[in-house]
Motif scaffolding. Structure first.
Motif, short mmCIF file in Angstrom:
data_model
loop_
_atom_site.label_atom_id
_atom_site.label_comp_id
_atom_site.label_asym_id
_atom_site.label_seq_id
_atom_site.Cartn_x
_atom_site.Cartn_y
_atom_site.Cartn_z
N ALA A 195 -7.28 16.93 12.65
CA ALA A 195 -7.85 18.02 13.03
C ALA A 195 -8.53 18.81 12.12
N PHE A 196 -7.89 19.12 10.77
CA PHE A 196 -8.30 19.98 9.84
C PHE A 196 -9.27 19.37 9.14
N ALA A 197 -9.28 17.96 8.77
CA ALA A 197 -10.31 17.27 8.05
C ALA A 197 -11.42 17.32 9.04
N GLU A 198 -11.29 17.05 10.37
CA GLU A 198 -12.49 17.17 11.31
C GLU A 198 -13.26 18.38 11.41
N SER A 199 -12.63 19.19 11.37
CA SER A 199 -12.97 20.57 11.50
C SER A 199 -14.11 20.98 10.24
N ARG A 200 -13.55 20.35 9.04
CA ARG A 200 -14.15 20.76 7.86
C ARG A 200 -15.15 19.63 7.31
N GLY A 201 -15.21 18.59 7.95
CA GLY A 201 -16.00 17.58 7.71
C GLY A 201 -15.46 16.76 6.34
N LEU A 202 -14.18 16.65 6.24
CA LEU A 202 -13.53 16.20 4.98
C LEU A 202 -13.03 14.72 5.08
N TYR A 203 -12.89 13.95 3.93
CA TYR A 203 -12.38 12.59 4.14
C TYR A 203 -10.86 12.66 4.52
N LEU A 204 -10.25 12.12 5.27
CA LEU A 204 -8.87 12.07 5.56
C LEU A 204 -8.40 10.41 5.19
N ASP A 205 -7.51 10.59 4.39
CA ASP A 205 -6.89 9.21 4.11
C ASP A 205 -6.04 8.83 5.14
N ARG A 206 -6.52 7.25 5.34
CA ARG A 206 -6.11 6.68 6.75
C ARG A 206 -5.00 5.55 6.24
N GLY A 207 -4.25 5.59 5.22
CA GLY A 207 -3.47 4.69 4.80
C GLY A 207 -3.72 3.23 4.81
N ALA A 208 -2.93 2.49 5.47
CA ALA A 208 -3.43 1.07 5.69
C ALA A 208 -4.32 0.73 6.50
N ARG A 209 -5.09 1.61 7.31
CA ARG A 209 -6.32 1.46 8.02
C ARG A 209 -7.68 1.67 6.72
N SER A 210 -7.13 2.00 5.56
CA SER A 210 -8.36 2.13 4.57
C SER A 210 -8.42 0.77 3.87
N ILE A 211 -9.87 0.44 3.58
CA ILE A 211 -10.01 -0.82 2.89
C ILE A 211 -9.39 -0.66 1.15
N ALA A 212 -9.76 0.75 0.63
CA ALA A 212 -9.19 0.78 -0.46
C ALA A 212 -7.81 0.67 -0.54
N THR A 213 -6.98 1.28 0.50
CA THR A 213 -5.57 1.13 0.21
C THR A 213 -5.24 -0.48 0.43
N LEU A 214 -5.81 -1.18 1.05
CA LEU A 214 -5.37 -2.80 1.37
C LEU A 214 -5.70 -3.41 0.21
N GLU A 215 -6.92 -3.04 -0.59
CA GLU A 215 -7.54 -3.96 -1.74
C GLU A 215 -6.55 -3.47 -3.02
N SER A 216 -6.01 -2.26 -3.09
CA SER A 216 -5.42 -1.81 -4.06
C SER A 216 -3.96 -2.37 -4.24
N MET A 217 -3.22 -2.69 -3.10
CA MET A 217 -2.14 -3.37 -2.95
C MET A 217 -1.84 -4.75 -3.46
N LYS A 218 -2.94 -5.40 -3.47
CA LYS A 218 -2.97 -6.97 -3.77
C LYS A 218 -2.87 -7.10 -5.10
N THR A 219 -3.26 -6.00 -6.00
CA THR A 219 -2.96 -6.10 -7.39
C THR A 219 -1.57 -6.23 -7.78
N ILE A 220 -0.67 -5.79 -7.03
CA ILE A 220 0.84 -6.27 -7.27
C ILE A 220 1.00 -7.67 -7.56
N ALA A 221 0.31 -8.41 -6.32
CA ALA A 221 0.45 -9.82 -6.36
C ALA A 221 -0.18 -10.43 -7.66
N PHE A 222 -1.36 -9.90 -7.80
CA PHE A 222 -2.06 -10.66 -9.09
C PHE A 222 -1.26 -10.23 -10.52
#
Length: 262
Positions: A193-220
């Motif tokens: 609600a806070f992020a929406e009211s201010r028009g800010l980016y909200l981290d979405r955890g595992a729903r975020s492309i950046a999060t998903l892609e970052s974790m595969k570097t452990i496997a690499f």
């Protein structure tokens, strides 16, 4: 670092789009089930030639991360954590080739450093200057460190169950800490609600492309490190038979993580 074609594909309708950190849903059907895709044909030859001379960080795999590889990322020494032989533990468990990927050696001592590194660099490259996270501790700490480094203002919503020591660590980086006297789900609702009211980016955890892609570097890293141990640096790399994430809490109330590889 060579440029590799990349795009985001909707898993429901197949729509393809360019990556933007603030875009969470498919522009065609509204689905949030999306994944990054890469043109892989030339990558094997490129990695065979260039990886040995690249810096030991998760950014050595930049062609397979969703940010532009020609940009210099903001770094804190993330990635390429040690892969350690666990001989005694392996003997106890009757696993002669047991190894531990020690993610405690990251900048803020958890695997969330990878998520924060890629996500915050994506925000920076797209010109975003503020962000919001909701966390039980590790995400807020990792994002605080990288946001401070990148000059991005961070708002962190933490439940009252987060130890005071960790709240203090988060605040030391200049993050605005909002303590929520409620459950984690309630804290997430307030953060959204806070992020929406201010028009800010909200981290979405595992729903975020950046999060998903970052974790595969452990496997690499695991596969590349296994290859180095076996004096077989050429591709294809060997892969473990099993990979088991392990989290625990130590005396200073930091949840941290080890990865068992065998």
């Amino acid at each position: 670092m060579s440029r590799v074609e990349s795009w985001i594909e909707c898993l429901d309708c197949g729509e393809q789009a360019t990556y933007e950190p603030i875009s969470l849903a498919c522009p065609a059907c509204g689905s949030t089930w999306r994944e990054a895709r890469y043109g892989l044909r030339s990558l094997r030859e490129t990695w065979q030639r260039e990886l040995p001379s690249r810096e030991p960080s998760l950014w050595r795999y930049g062609e397979l991360l969703p940010i532009r590889p020609d940009e210099k990322p903001v770094m804190l020494g993330e990635g390429m954590t040690p892969l350690l032989e666990a001989r005694q533990l392996g003997e106890m468990l009757r696993l002669p080739h047991l190894m531990i990927k020690d993610e405690r050696q990251g900048p803020t001592h958890s695997f969330k450093d990878r998520q924060a590194a890629v996500s915050v660099n994506a925000l920076r490259l797209f010109g975003l200057q503020e962000a919001v996270v909701c966390s039980t501790g590790n995400v807020a700490l990792a994002y605080s460190a990288f946001c401070a480094r990148a000059g991005i203002k961070l708002w962190a919503f933490l439940t009252s169950l987060v130890p005071p020591e960790k709240m203090h660590e988060v605040a030391v980086y200049g993050t605005e800490v909002i303590k929520v006297a409620g459950t984690y789900d309630q804290a997430k609702q307030l953060a959204a609600a806070f992020a929406e009211s201010r028009g800010l980016y909200l981290d979405r955890g595992a729903r975020s492309i950046a999060t998903l892609e970052s974790m595969k570097t452990i496997a690499f890293e695991i596969c590349e490190q296994l290859a180095g141990m076996r004096a077989a640096d050429s591709l294809p790399w060997p892969t473990p038979d099993w990979y088991i994430p392990v989290s625990y809490t130590h005396l200073r109330a930091h949840e941290t993580s080890l990865q068992l590889v065998c």
